[in-house]
Design an enzyme around this catalytic site. Structure first.
Site, short mmCIF file in Angstrom:
data_model
loop_
_atom_site.label_atom_id
_atom_site.label_comp_id
_atom_site.label_asym_id
_atom_site.label_seq_id
_atom_site.Cartn_x
_atom_site.Cartn_y
_atom_site.Cartn_z
N HIS A 38 15.62 24.42 -3.92
CA HIS A 38 14.68 23.28 -3.99
C HIS A 38 14.00 23.30 -5.37
O HIS A 38 13.94 22.29 -6.05
CB HIS A 38 13.59 23.40 -2.91
CG HIS A 38 13.95 22.74 -1.60
ND1 HIS A 38 14.84 23.27 -0.72
CD2 HIS A 38 13.54 21.57 -1.04
CE1 HIS A 38 14.95 22.47 0.34
NE2 HIS A 38 14.17 21.43 0.16
N LYS A 57 14.53 24.50 11.10
CA LYS A 57 13.97 25.09 12.33
C LYS A 57 12.49 25.35 12.13
O LYS A 57 12.02 25.49 11.00
CB LYS A 57 14.69 26.38 12.71
CG LYS A 57 14.29 27.58 11.88
CD LYS A 57 14.65 28.87 12.58
CE LYS A 57 14.37 30.08 11.69
NZ LYS A 57 12.99 30.60 11.87
#
Lengths: 192, 286
Positions: A37, A103
């Protein structure tokens, strides 16, 4: 409701999805954790060697095995999405992300980001790495492997009926994680 | 004594810890399946199917194969006891290729991933010495997602047992779905800061469903299980009745001024495997 969609999800697909719905997706995913990222956000979308708009974003650091010249997926469940909280608003906007798979929860402030960008956050069962790996039909590519190593590299996976994914944050600004946060008020008195 | 043969045993131990879960964990997940419904049931069903698939195909059940962690009881009369550490480190390096394990040893300063899951103090080995000639090794590979939710608190002694319970429940709520619930919680109470955390991890060696032998402590475990499961966090934080599979407490005397509580959070993949090595080099993975 159970849905089956192709990636990229179109506006109509996304609008159908509400928190608690179950969805299976087929198409292409790219994996990204913290380091990737950070690395991608330093670049312009034009510098990225794959088309993020045609893919789903998968928070995943897979366990891979190289057999001869081919990469095989051994185990590839989701990683904790909250580690990406600090990147995701800018990341979704900059790279045109419509589907995030991970998650655990993401920060509540992101509900407005998913709403504004007509994007959904879905979760797959954490730890179900072998099961997830069997839904990956092809390893199409890998980027930044040398710089970032196996778990942080960006893997491009072709998936078929990847799921069941549970819609955790929808494009209406709703979050599934709010439901049990409400229950805490009842438990607090028992803690005194 | 054939060191290569013993090393093969340790590799087999590591592989078993990654590809199979103890029966007690599976049984408690099956129980969770029977009480859950809807999305919560779907999560538990996925978990059980994943466990089945991993065992059948000999693959690590989770891509996060964790930090390789061992608790060793070494019989002081085991010959060549000085070779054990090197042998285990070598086994971890080889298992990384053979099982395989994900490279999970990252230099904290430059973030370079050191190949082989080895480095300074890693694998994490806790030694204890016992009488006799056998060596007992327990492997509990520890995943990052659940370890990130582990916590130490130095309570004021006046906070008492209620303070301990409040700390645990508050932390579980903060953790939400992040540590891959339903989790197993290891609580170390007493000692110093380091010992409390170590006891928390040691508590995870106890099988799920087994209560502390001291009735008073067993009651605290039972109360915490019930209260945590009432939070409604549920499997994967998506809501449900099963947030923990178990809470295990280990304790030590505290300093008069301190009440340390070490909480170690373990994901549903409560991976544990045991082996014994005999003095003649024979071994069994149990």
């Amino acid at each position: 409701m159970d849905y089956h969609f192709d990636i990229p999800l179109n506006n109509q697909d996304i609008k159908q999805l509400r928190i608690g719905d179950v969805v299976y997706v087929s198409g292409v995913l790219f994996t990204a954790r913290d380091e990737s990222h950070r690395l991608m956000l330093k670049k312009d979308p034009g510098e990225i060697p794959f088309d993020t708009k045609k893919m789903g974003l998968y928070h995943c650091g897979p366990l891979m095995k190289r057999i001869n010249d081919e990469w095989q997926v051994v185990s590839a469940g989701p990683t904790t999405s909250s580690r990406m909280d600090i990147f995701e608003e800018e990341f979704i906007k900059k790279f045109g992300i419509r589907l995030v798979i991970g998650k655990g929860s993401m920060d509540d402030s992101l509900t407005s980001v998913f709403k504004k960008n007509n994007c959904v956050f879905t979760v797959y069962t954490g730890g179900a790495g072998a099961l997830a790996a069997d839904k990956i039909v092809k390893v199409k590519d890998v980027y930044f492997l040398k710089e970032l190593g196996m778990s942080e590299a960006i893997w491009i996976f072709e998936v078929k009926n990847f799921g069941p994914l549970v819609v955790a944050m929808d494009s209406y600004g709703q979050s599934i994680f709010k439901s049990w946060e409400m229950l805490f008020k009842g438990e607090n008195c028992a803690c005194k | 004594m054939d060191y290569n043969k013993i090393q093969e045993g340790v590799i087999k131990l590591i592989k078993k810890s990654q590809t199979e879960l103890p029966v007690d964990v599976i049984e408690s997940l099956e129980k969770a399946l029977s009480v859950e419904s809807g999305i919560a049931k779907l999560q538990i069903a996925n978990i059980l199917e994943n466990i089945r698939l991993a065992k059948a195909t000999g693959r690590p059940l989770c891509q996060d194969t964790g930090v390789q962690t061992f608790f060793i009881e070494a019989g002081v009369d085991f010959p060549k006891i000085g070779h054990l550490k090197k042998l285990i480190i070598g086994a971890v390096k080889k298992a990384t290729e053979i099982v395989p394990l994900r490279p999970n040893a990252v230099d904290p300063f430059n973030s370079k991933n050191q190949a082989g899951n080895i480095g300074n103090f890693i694998p994490a080995i806790t030694w204890d010495f016992i009488s006799g000639t056998d060596v007992n090794i327990t492997a509990i590979p520890k995943g990052g997602g659940s370890e990130n939710m582990s916590k130490l608190v130095m309570l004021k002694p006046a906070s008492g047992i209620n303070g301990i319970k409040k700390f645990v429940i508050d932390e579980i709520k903060k953790a939400g779905g992040n540590p891959c619930p339903p989790t197993v919680i290891g609580l170390g109470i007493g000692g110093g800061a380091d010992l409390a955390m170590k006891l928390g991890k040691l508590a995870l060696l106890r099988p799920v469903g087994l209560r502390h032998e001291d009735k008073n402590i067993a009651d605290i475990e039972e109360e915490l299980i019930q209260r945590i499961n009432k939070t409604g966090i549920g499997p994967m934080g998506l809501g449900g009745k099963t947030t923990v599979l178990d809470v295990h407490i280990e304790h030590a005397p505290r300093h008069p001024a301190s009440l340390p509580v070490g909480m170690v959070v373990q994901c549903w993949a409560d991976r544990r495997a045991k082996m014994v090595i005999h003095q003649d080099g024979r071994w069994e993975v149990l």
